[in-house]
Design a protein around this motif. Structure first.
Motif, PDB file in Angstrom:
ATOM      1  N   LYS A  15     -14.327 -22.097  40.183  1.00 58.86           N
ATOM      2  CA  LYS A  15     -14.854 -23.086  39.242  1.00 58.86           C
ATOM      3  C   LYS A  15     -16.010 -23.877  39.858  1.00 58.86           C
ATOM      4  O   LYS A  15     -16.987 -24.191  39.176  1.00 58.86           O
ATOM      5  CB  LYS A  15     -13.738 -24.034  38.803  1.00 58.86           C
ATOM      6  N   GLU A  43     -19.023 -21.612  39.942  1.00 66.37           N
ATOM      7  CA  GLU A  43     -19.554 -21.464  38.591  1.00 66.37           C
ATOM      8  C   GLU A  43     -20.349 -22.704  38.190  1.00 66.37           C
ATOM      9  O   GLU A  43     -21.415 -22.613  37.568  1.00 66.37           O
ATOM     10  CB  GLU A  43     -18.399 -21.238  37.607  1.00 66.37           C
ATOM     11  N   TRP A  44     -19.818 -23.869  38.536  1.00 68.61           N
ATOM     12  CA  TRP A  44     -20.535 -25.127  38.267  1.00 68.61           C
ATOM     13  C   TRP A  44     -21.907 -25.129  38.934  1.00 68.61           C
ATOM     14  O   TRP A  44     -22.916 -25.475  38.301  1.00 68.61           O
ATOM     15  CB  TRP A  44     -19.679 -26.294  38.754  1.00 68.61           C
ATOM     16  N   ASP A  85     -23.643 -22.494  39.925  1.00 68.62           N
ATOM     17  CA  ASP A  85     -24.491 -21.444  39.347  1.00 68.62           C
ATOM     18  C   ASP A  85     -25.121 -21.908  38.033  1.00 68.62           C
ATOM     19  O   ASP A  85     -26.284 -21.610  37.749  1.00 68.62           O
ATOM     20  CB  ASP A  85     -23.673 -20.178  39.104  1.00 68.62           C
ATOM     21  N   LYS A  86     -24.357 -22.639  37.230  1.00 71.63           N
ATOM     22  CA  LYS A  86     -24.848 -23.077  35.928  1.00 71.63           C
ATOM     23  C   LYS A  86     -25.766 -24.291  36.017  1.00 71.63           C
ATOM     24  O   LYS A  86     -26.578 -24.527  35.114  1.00 71.63           O
ATOM     25  CB  LYS A  86     -23.663 -23.396  35.006  1.00 71.63           C
ATOM     26  N   THR A  87     -25.626 -25.070  37.091  1.00 71.72           N
ATOM     27  CA  THR A  87     -26.450 -26.281  37.245  1.00 71.72           C
ATOM     28  C   THR A  87     -27.092 -26.298  38.633  1.00 71.72           C
ATOM     29  O   THR A  87     -26.649 -27.026  39.519  1.00 71.72           O
ATOM     30  CB  THR A  87     -25.602 -27.555  37.051  1.00 71.72           C
ATOM     31  N   GLN A 130     -22.975 -24.793  48.575  1.00 70.06           N
ATOM     32  CA  GLN A 130     -22.643 -23.451  48.092  1.00 70.06           C
ATOM     33  C   GLN A 130     -22.065 -22.593  49.222  1.00 70.06           C
ATOM     34  O   GLN A 130     -21.083 -21.872  49.029  1.00 70.06           O
ATOM     35  CB  GLN A 130     -23.900 -22.800  47.517  1.00 70.06           C
TER      36      GLN A 130
END
Length: 586
Positions: A232, A235-236, A238-240, A254
């Motif tokens: 999660k 993913e956070w 990667d999206k922001t 990261q």
């Protein structure tokens, strides 16, 4: 600077006069239904503007500062950066709030109080007040000052704990690992290295990240399922990709997550730590200091958001838009904190800004070395706005900056006095402007050939500053402003108004040259308001800029003095330079 040990001894002798609350632990009084009053700092509107607000205020936070030692310049840097971000949003017409405060639990505070021979709350009262004094002296426009010993904070912490416990993200078990008292954190073996004492030959272990001593510890405690949030968190990110600034810190976080996350100890046995918030339903354990401390960002918003008063509703800016931290506490804010929030079903912060540190003579500031800069003395010696400017102009996001009193003086001499102050003085002098009025603006469509380059620079300046500030790059913003001020000084020098004033037939050209000078100063002062609020206001006052013409919508070439269509705006007389000379004390 007064050493922390000396300060604590002073507290021991004067604890009665310094204590701001009754002894004991005030947060223990908090119960499920207890609603402590929210203390909101009253402050005037900083900038007038047409309404451009959303329902949610722009929410900026500083880290809360640990009270085991007195404030230093690094603390001030964090606060000024957060304040600059908040003030810039207000300049643009957005309602904004800023929270700051003190972190008052943990083993280091327990030990520091024992060393000083005083109670923990007396230490917390005195040092917390010292931080508040610093931020008031530095003109930090905080909306609320939170202390983790306040009852309202215990309510928020207990609620967050219950959310995580009820959802199955906290469990009780045995924990063993490397623990740093200084960092108040456990480290996995992969983040610990062995060192040898050159004098004794004995081996010891330190955290690879902070260099602080660690010791092997085995104890029963509560643990948070941090490992369950690896995907999660990735993913956070990667999206922001702009969630963590600067980009180098994003990549660092990261990498930490990709290397694997272990479950996190979130309590300590009361036998080892007594100064903190007890685990709900288990008084034998005390809340892990970082879980306690991080929750402050929710506390000030009125979390758990039940039966909020109007004052509490005014502070509900969650999720935070910009959380300012030092790079040394990035892991706690960019890994642990988002994981706690995700587990509780709450939104994560929009941006985490991790700034670098200050060194002195290229050496890390350290109390043991004695090279820590006292921010009170620095502001007293050089002026509050000069120090604010220096921190925002020279302080780094990605790279450490070297603090130097000589450089403070140099920046003041060359930039503030030599460029901005000089241009203000030239353009408003009685010798060149005997009427002491703002000159009439020249045509901005049919621009004189000698004005074209400065005209272009002034037109593009607002965009450059806004772009820099959107990335929290205050250094880039100040550089853009002072490059244009340097160009404006070159413009006035090349057009020689001292010659133009001698020729009555060239009055229009003289007015144009002086107008470009005062317009350059107006734009610079308007854009510097978030960084140098007092001096910028004084400059705008001298130029007769109305209070309701100081917002971002007026940060455009030719948008000044718009109400004076039939008469000219008078320039206020000033008996002393805007930026008097400074001299660094040895």
């Amino acid at each position: 600077m007064q050493s922390s040990v000396a300060f604590l001894r002073h507290l021991s002798r004067n604890s009665c006069s310094r204590s701001l609350s009754s002894t004991g632990y005030p947060a223990l009084a908090a119960t499920r239904g207890f609603g402590a009053p929210v203390r909101i700092r009253a402050s005037a509107v900083l900038y007038s503007s047409q309404s451009n607000q959303t329902d949610k205020p722009y929410y900026v936070t500083t880290p809360i500062f640990y009270v085991n030692a007195v404030p230093h310049v690094g603390h001030l840097h964090s606060a000024v950066l957060a304040d600059t971000i908040k003030r810039f949003q207000e300049l643009k017409g957005r309602k904004a709030i800023l929270s700051t405060g003190t972190d008052e639990h943990g083993l280091k505070i327990q030990q520091a109080a024992e060393q000083a021979g005083i109670k923990e709350i007396e230490l917390c009262d005195a040092v917390s007040e010292r931080f508040r004094d610093l931020f008031d002296a530095a003109n930090i426009s905080y909306t609320t000052f939170i202390r983790t010993t306040e009852p309202r904070h215990a309510v928020a912490v207990n609620e967050l704990w219950d959310q995580l416990w009820n959802k199955g993200y906290i469990y009780k078990g045995e924990h063993e690992g490397w623990y740093s008292v200084s960092d108040e954190a456990f480290y996995p073996s992969s983040q610990v290295e062995e060192k040898i004492n050159e004098k004794t030959g004995e081996t010891y272990h330190v955290s690879m990240e902070t260099g602080k001593l660690v010791e092997w510890t085995t104890e029963e405690n509560y643990k948070f399922k941090l490992s369950a949030f690896t995907d999660k968190l990735l993913e956070w990110l990667d999206k922001t990709p702009d969630a963590i600034q600067p980009p180098s810190r994003y990549r660092e976080v990261q990498s930490w997550i990709q290397s694997g996350l272990s479950d996190l100890s979130v309590s300590r046995p009361r036998s080892r730590l007594k100064w903190g918030i007890p685990i709900p339903g288990d008084d034998d354990h005390i809340m892990y200091v970082w879980m306690d401390a991080l929750t402050n960002y929710l506390t000030v918003t009125g979390y758990p958001w039940k039966n909020l008063s109007e004052d509490q509703k005014a502070l509900n800016g969650w999720p935070a838009d910009a959380q300012v931290v030092g790079k040394d506490i990035l892991r706690f804010h960019a890994v642990y904190w988002p994981a706690f929030l995700m587990a509780a079903g709450l939104e994560v912060p929009t941006r985490i800004i991790a700034h670098s540190h200050w060194t002195q003579s290229k050496m890390k500031m350290s109390k043991s070395i004695g090279n820590v800069v006292d921010p009170f003395k620095a502001m007293e010696e050089f002026g509050t706005d000069t120090i604010r400017f220096y921190l925002m102009n020279d302080g780094g996001l990605a790279d450490d900056a070297d603090y130097s009193s000589a450089m403070v003086v140099e920046r003041h001499r060359k930039l503030l006095a030599g460029q901005l102050g000089n241009l203000l003085s030239r353009s408003t002098s009685v010798a060149l402007n005997p009427s002491q009025e703002i000159p009439r603006a020249p045509s901005l469509e049919n621009v004189h050939n000698d004005d074209k380059f400065l005209n272009l620079r002034l037109r593009t300046l607002p965009g450059a500053v806004e772009d820099a500030m959107s990335q929290f790059k205050t250094t880039q913003a100040t550089q853009a402003i002072f490059e244009v001020i340097a160009e404006a000084n070159a413009h006035i020098a090349s057009n020689e108004p001292w010659k133009l004033i001698k020729d009555p037939t060239r009055k229009d050209r003289l007015d144009a040259v002086l107008w470009y000078a005062v317009e350059s100063v107006r734009l610079a002062a308007l854009m510097l308001q978030p960084i140098m609020p007092k001096k910028a206001s004084e400059i705008l006052d001298q130029l007769g800029v109305q209070k309701d013409e100081r917002s971002w919508e007026f940060a455009r070439l030719g948008r000044g003095w718009t109400k004076d269509t039939n008469s000219r705006t008078p320039i206020l007389a000033r008996s002393e330079p805007m930026f008097p000379p400074l001299k660094a004390k040895s």
